[in-house]
Design a protein around this motif. Structure first.
Motif, short mmCIF file in Angstrom:
data_model
loop_
_atom_site.label_atom_id
_atom_site.label_comp_id
_atom_site.label_asym_id
_atom_site.label_seq_id
_atom_site.Cartn_x
_atom_site.Cartn_y
_atom_site.Cartn_z
N ILE A 107 0.85 -1.14 -0.03
CA ILE A 107 -0.24 0.25 -0.01
C ILE A 107 0.93 1.27 0.04
N PHE A 108 1.97 1.16 0.83
CA PHE A 108 2.97 2.47 0.86
C PHE A 108 3.76 2.35 -0.29
N ALA A 109 4.10 1.22 -0.89
CA ALA A 109 4.92 1.32 -2.03
C ALA A 109 4.17 1.66 -3.09
N ALA A 110 3.09 1.57 -3.14
CA ALA A 110 2.28 1.98 -4.49
C ALA A 110 2.13 3.54 -4.77
N SER A 111 2.15 4.05 -3.54
CA SER A 111 2.49 5.64 -3.42
C SER A 111 3.80 6.16 -3.23
N ASP A 112 4.87 5.30 -3.59
CA ASP A 112 6.17 5.65 -3.46
C ASP A 112 6.63 6.34 -2.15
N VAL A 113 6.12 5.74 -0.95
CA VAL A 113 6.61 5.81 0.22
C VAL A 113 7.04 5.04 0.95
N GLY A 114 8.35 5.08 1.68
CA GLY A 114 9.15 4.50 2.42
C GLY A 114 8.92 4.40 4.00
N PHE A 115 9.46 3.58 4.79
CA PHE A 115 9.40 3.29 6.22
C PHE A 115 10.65 4.09 6.72
N ASP A 116 10.60 4.77 7.60
CA ASP A 116 11.79 5.17 8.54
C ASP A 116 11.91 4.30 9.70
N LYS A 117 10.86 3.94 10.40
CA LYS A 117 10.77 3.20 11.72
C LYS A 117 9.65 2.47 11.65
N ILE A 118 9.84 1.14 12.09
CA ILE A 118 8.73 0.03 12.15
C ILE A 118 8.80 -0.71 13.34
N ILE A 119 7.64 -0.55 14.22
CA ILE A 119 7.53 -1.34 15.50
C ILE A 119 6.32 -2.46 15.18
N GLN A 120 6.38 -3.77 15.54
CA GLN A 120 5.36 -4.60 15.41
C GLN A 120 5.44 -5.50 16.71
N GLU A 121 4.24 -5.25 17.15
CA GLU A 121 3.87 -6.18 18.40
C GLU A 121 2.68 -6.93 18.49
N PRO A 122 2.84 -8.31 18.98
CA PRO A 122 1.41 -9.10 19.12
C PRO A 122 0.48 -8.64 20.08
N ILE A 123 -0.84 -8.44 19.73
CA ILE A 123 -1.68 -8.04 20.85
C ILE A 123 -2.72 -9.37 20.87
N GLU A 124 -3.51 -9.44 22.00
CA GLU A 124 -4.48 -10.51 22.19
C GLU A 124 -5.38 -10.52 21.06
N GLY A 125 -5.94 -11.90 20.99
CA GLY A 125 -6.89 -12.14 19.93
C GLY A 125 -6.58 -12.44 18.61
#
Length: 428
Positions: free
Chosen positions: A369-387
């Protein structure tokens, strides 16, 4: 013997009483600075019987505005009563009667400033309103006088003390939005109906005034992208801290290629930036000029004596003009054709918090989705949550507003993804 300058005040609340206190306590200095004797003759009040103590001694109180506005001996009207419609009517009467006006009313100036300025010029009257933005900080006079020779590129700042107090509590004491609002209301920093403050309306009106003075452009309120702090969660404030930012409600006006962009909203401010350290109910305005570079003006944004100081400073300017015979002055003599920046010209980094199903391949869909608009990531945090869910926090690289709109529209349509919040990120 010098002519005595007589003053009429509309309102005897917090600021009105502060004005009278300063005029009495600093009388000798003011007389030396202006070369004139300034005295308050009449004050418009709601209740004459109210006990105001020694502060009202020697001053005529009235509930009839015409006794103030039509008094031929009164030279200057100070409007510190608030409201919009009544204040506009009274100030209009005063200017038409040839009386100079000082007001602290940011709502009035933001909505009807141009009309009142034209009326003041037509009647050769002074009209000043330093106290309408940032209380005791002399930011308007700094912009129109001290920085008059510079080409201002950006004005941004914390111009609402209520929200800054709340965000300070949420950041430093881990309070929830509801807890911070309750404390602000108990201390008198927030009204029982806090809408104007927490939804960014108060800050937006102040940015109308700052934009008018800094860039000579008249931007309407509906042309300002305005977001408040109601949807801010403690988790976002904590996440921002982990990433090296503080969240502040910032008003921003910037000029580029002859156009201007004005916005108000919560922004992630780098910890090293001066605005990040502005605490509690204080205000600060950060100005960037082509010649002077970066400057910041900090101080109390409200309160009896800080705001009254700005009102009396305007009164002193009027008194000097009366003495020199140079009246008919207004703040915003600089005017420029109003042009708004296009979506492609408005650039920012963004913080996005997204809740999504924790399944294989979904993160790849997100990146597409971001790449299609030519936008990159500076920082990413991914954390699991319940459910069986995960929360992904992204700080993007610089992108324009058109790209932002494209990405938000796609995230809204995406299956198994829920955008929790998105905020601008100030560059370090």
């Amino acid at each position: 013997m010098n002519k005595q300058i007589q003053v009429g005040i509309l309102g005897f609340g917090t600021v009105g009483s502060g004005v009278i206190r300063i005029l009495k306590d600093h009388n000798a200095k003011i007389r030396q600075v202006t070369g004139e004797e300034i005295s308050v003759k009449k004050v418009l009040v709601r209740d004459i019987e109210k006990n105001r103590g020694k502060i009202s001694e020697g001053i005529q109180l009235t509930t009839n505005e015409d006794e103030v506005l039509a008094d031929p001996e009164i030279d200057v009207i100070l409007e510190v009563m608030g409201s919009i419609d009544s204040a506009k009517m009274y100030i209009t009467k005063a200017l038409k009667a040839g009386k100079h006006v000082v007001t602290a009313n940011k709502d009035l100036i933001a909505l009807h400033g141009n009309e009142l300025v034209a009326l003041a010029k037509e009647n050769q009257c002074d009209l000043y309103y330093e106290a309408s933005v940032a209380g005791g900080i002399p930011i308007l006079r700094t912009i129109v006088d001290s920085l008059a020779s510079d080409n201002i590129q950006q004005v941004m700042g914390i111009v609402n003390g209520t929200t800054n107090f709340m965000l300070t509590k949420m950041t430093n004491e881990h309070q929830s939005y509801e807890e911070a609002l309750k404390e602000a209301q108990e201390l008198g920093f927030a009204e029982s109906d806090p809408t104007n403050d927490v939804d960014g309306i108060d800050a937006a009106r102040k940015m109308v005034i700052l934009t008018r003075l800094a860039f000579g452009m008249n931007v309407e309120l509906d042309q300002i992208e305005t977001k408040g702090i109601r949807n801010l969660k403690s988790i976002d404030i904590e996440t921002a801290k982990k990433l090296g930012y503080r969240i502040k409600l910032i008003g921003t006006a910037e000029e580029n290629n002859g156009g201007v962009s004005v916005s108000v909203g919560p922004i992630l401010v780098p910890e090293a930036h001066p605005l990040a350290s502005v605490q509690n109910e204080n205000n600060a305005v950060f100005v960037v000029g082509a010649a002077v570079g970066e400057t910041m003006f900090y101080g109390p944004g409200a309160g009896e004596l800080p705001t009254a100081t700005s009102v009396v400073s305007d009164l002193i300017t009027v008194a000097k003009n009366i003495r020199l015979g140079t009246t008919g002055n207004v703040f915003n003599s600089y005017q420029h054709e109003t042009k708004l920046m296009t979506d492609e010209e408005i650039l920012s980094k963004y913080y996005l918090s997204i809740e999504m199903n924790d399944r294989t391949g979904l993160f790849l869909e997100l990146t597409k989705i971001f790449a299609a608009s030519d936008v990159g990531f500076d920082k990413i945090i991914q954390e699991p949550i319940e459910g069986g869910m995960a929360k992904v926090v992204i700080i993007t690289h610089l992108m324009n507003r058109k790209q932002e709109k494209e990405i938000l529209a796609k995230l809204k349509k995406a299956d198994d993804m829920n955008l929790l919040i998105h905020l601008k990120v100030m560059e370090g």
